[in-house]
Design a protein around this motif. Structure first.
Motif, PDB file in Angstrom:
ATOM      1  N   LYS A 162       0.865  -1.189   0.000  1.00 53.29           N
ATOM      2  CA  LYS A 162       0.000   0.000   0.000  1.00 53.29           C
ATOM      3  C   LYS A 162       0.893   1.229   0.000  1.00 53.29           C
ATOM      4  O   LYS A 162       1.748   1.375   0.880  1.00 53.29           O
ATOM      5  N   LYS A 164       1.247   5.244   0.345  1.00 51.63           N
ATOM      6  CA  LYS A 164       0.607   6.468   0.801  1.00 51.63           C
ATOM      7  C   LYS A 164       0.739   7.488  -0.329  1.00 51.63           C
ATOM      8  O   LYS A 164       1.829   7.616  -0.919  1.00 51.63           O
ATOM      9  N   ASP A 189      -3.372   4.871  -0.408  1.00 49.28           N
ATOM     10  CA  ASP A 189      -4.115   5.479   0.710  1.00 49.28           C
ATOM     11  C   ASP A 189      -3.803   6.965   0.747  1.00 49.28           C
ATOM     12  O   ASP A 189      -2.641   7.360   0.886  1.00 49.28           O
ATOM     13  N   ASN A 191      -5.438   9.268   2.874  1.00 52.04           N
ATOM     14  CA  ASN A 191      -5.752   9.925   4.158  1.00 52.04           C
ATOM     15  C   ASN A 191      -6.391  11.309   3.963  1.00 52.04           C
ATOM     16  O   ASN A 191      -5.930  12.303   4.527  1.00 52.04           O
ATOM     17  N   GLU A 214      -7.884   4.235  -0.994  1.00 50.75           N
ATOM     18  CA  GLU A 214      -8.381   4.384   0.376  1.00 50.75           C
ATOM     19  C   GLU A 214      -8.549   5.857   0.751  1.00 50.75           C
ATOM     20  O   GLU A 214      -7.628   6.655   0.582  1.00 50.75           O
ATOM     21  N   ASP A 239     -11.820   4.472   5.091  1.00 48.83           N
ATOM     22  CA  ASP A 239     -11.117   4.195   6.355  1.00 48.83           C
ATOM     23  C   ASP A 239     -11.662   5.181   7.398  1.00 48.83           C
ATOM     24  O   ASP A 239     -12.605   4.857   8.135  1.00 48.83           O
ATOM     25  N   GLU A 240     -11.136   6.402   7.417  1.00 50.90           N
ATOM     26  CA  GLU A 240     -11.503   7.394   8.440  1.00 50.90           C
ATOM     27  C   GLU A 240     -13.010   7.618   8.563  1.00 50.90           C
ATOM     28  O   GLU A 240     -13.512   7.922   9.655  1.00 50.90           O
ATOM     29  N   ASN A 261     -12.147  -0.884   5.207  1.00 51.40           N
ATOM     30  CA  ASN A 261     -11.001  -1.073   6.087  1.00 51.40           C
ATOM     31  C   ASN A 261     -11.555  -1.037   7.509  1.00 51.40           C
ATOM     32  O   ASN A 261     -12.144  -0.042   7.917  1.00 51.40           O
ATOM     33  N   LYS A 263     -10.780  -0.919  11.394  1.00 50.84           N
ATOM     34  CA  LYS A 263      -9.803  -0.695  12.465  1.00 50.84           C
ATOM     35  C   LYS A 263     -10.604  -0.663  13.761  1.00 50.84           C
ATOM     36  O   LYS A 263     -11.433   0.227  13.944  1.00 50.84           O
TER      37      LYS A 263
HETATM   38 MG    MG Z   1      -5.943   4.590   5.845  1.00 52.37          MG
END
Ligand code: MG
Ligand code: NPQ
Length: 366
Positions: A162, A164, A189, A191, A214, A239-240, A261, A263
């Protein structure tokens, strides 16, 4: 169980190499560790995955510590007896704070399962004994350094890479790695680093056969992700934005995401994670286990979760050595690109207390 004592301690671990994302560069990991002891003297451990600063999510270490002491622990201790399954119910009136809540729930669950002699993997319904490992690669200083770092992970056996990304570090970085590794499972990803107007830019990544993109947009921008999903062919993975079962249901209903994803810290714990997993398994939505640069304590629990049948994509469940020279548990070592799911009671691992004391920067007993 009755909560006899709760220990909150902050530890500080250097990272083996700086980890750069669109929200900054981390060179070390500050972690809030939770230890609960029950009336039988059984200890349960967990780590709170919040960062020192609220850059990935609104939570941060000192904030979690305060939230736990001021509200969460008081509410839990008001109950004459408590099970891990009660924790989300008792803590529900206090809004937000999923990472703080998850840490308390997990520590209590660890103690509970240790008393019952059951592993977390078995409790959650795991069907695998080992899980495929992926690795998250930070934004590099230049393409040569990126290639060198990716090569070291591929050579170590990682089964999915992955990268970033952020505006200015996307197309060329992905193209470079894809040329060298035409077949390796690859994903990116962001973010939250892109905006709604970046659809055309992100669609250029379609040519690289990525598993997913992502969290390209703001955590609150579910509609934006749904619109972006119509502009790009690569699957979008949130994700977030996924902070609960409800938010997962909403994002799926709005077609803002086709992969999730999970978490545990972000969604308030392993019990909520299991619910999201079950929803996605039912809807045939692939899930994978994210990572928050966990120590061996959090890593062990994540492996139990990643062993559930719906986790069909390799996660960010890397070996301890990806992040730390020395871990606080027996290190998790990759074998042929897999990590073994712990089988002992609870999370199945214990911290090295001498090393833990060495790296402790603050500690209090409640
Ligand atoms: Mg992430
Ligand atoms: C993600 N994790 O998937 C996160 C983000 C992240 C493995 O890429 C300190 C603590 C630094 C938590 C950097 C991975 C962090 C962190 C990045 C989490 O978005």
């Amino acid at each position: 169980m009755k909560l006899h004592e709760i220990e909150l301690r902050t530890i500080h671990l250097p990272l083996v190499r700086p980890f750069r994302t669109s929200f900054g560069t981390q060179t070390s990991r500050e972690v809030l560790m939770v230890k609960v002891t029950n009336e039988n003297g059984t200890a349960g451990w967990a780590e709170c995955v919040a960062m020192s600063e609220p850059l990935y999510s609104p939570e941060y270490v000192i904030g979690c510590l305060d939230f736990m002491k001021r509200f969460l622990i008081s509410a839990l201790r008001d109950k004459p007896s408590i099970t891990a399954e009660d924790v989300p119910v008792v803590l529900k009136p206090f809004l937000g704070g999923q990472m703080a809540k998850a840490a308390l729930e997990t520590a209590i669950l660890d103690a509970q399962l240790k008393d019952q002699g059951i592993s977390l993997a078995k409790y959650l319904g795991a069907t695998k004994t080992k899980v495929e490992c992926g690795v998250s690669v930070g934004i590099a200083n230049n393409l040569d350094e990126l290639v060198e770092e990716v090569k070291s992970y591929v050579d170590a056996g990682y089964r999915r890479i992955k990268l970033k990304i952020e505006p200015g570090w996307d197309y060329e970085a992905v193209k470079t790695i894809r040329q060298i590794y035409p077949d390796i499972p690859l994903q990116v990803d962001a973010n939250q680093a892109y905006s709604r107007s970046d659809g055309k830019l992100l669609a250029k990544l379609d040519e690289f056969n990525l598993l997913l993109i992502e969290q390209p947009l703001d955590e609150h921008d579910i509609l934006g992700h749904a619109m972006l999903a119509k502009e790009v062919k690569t699957p979008i993975c949130l994700d977030e934005s996924i902070i609960s079962l409800q938010s997962a249901q909403d994002a799926l209903a709005l077609e803002a995401t086709t992969v999730i994803n999970i978490k545990p810290g972000r969604v308030g714990g392993y019990i909520e994670s299991k619910k999201i997993h079950d929803l996605c398994l039912d809807k045939k939505i692939p899930v994978w286990c994210g990572g928050m640069l966990e120590t061996g304590i959090g890593r062990a629990a994540n492996l139990a979760l990643a062993a559930l049948p719906g986790f069909t994509l390799p996660g960010d469940t890397s070996a301890s050595s990806r992040y730390f020279k020395q871990d606080i548990t027996t290190p998790f070592v990759m074998d042929d690109g897999y990590l073994t799911v712990p089988t002992g009671p609870g999370i199945g691992v214990e911290p090295d207390l001498d090393f833990l004391d060495e790296i402790t920067t603050a500690k209090e007993l409640i």
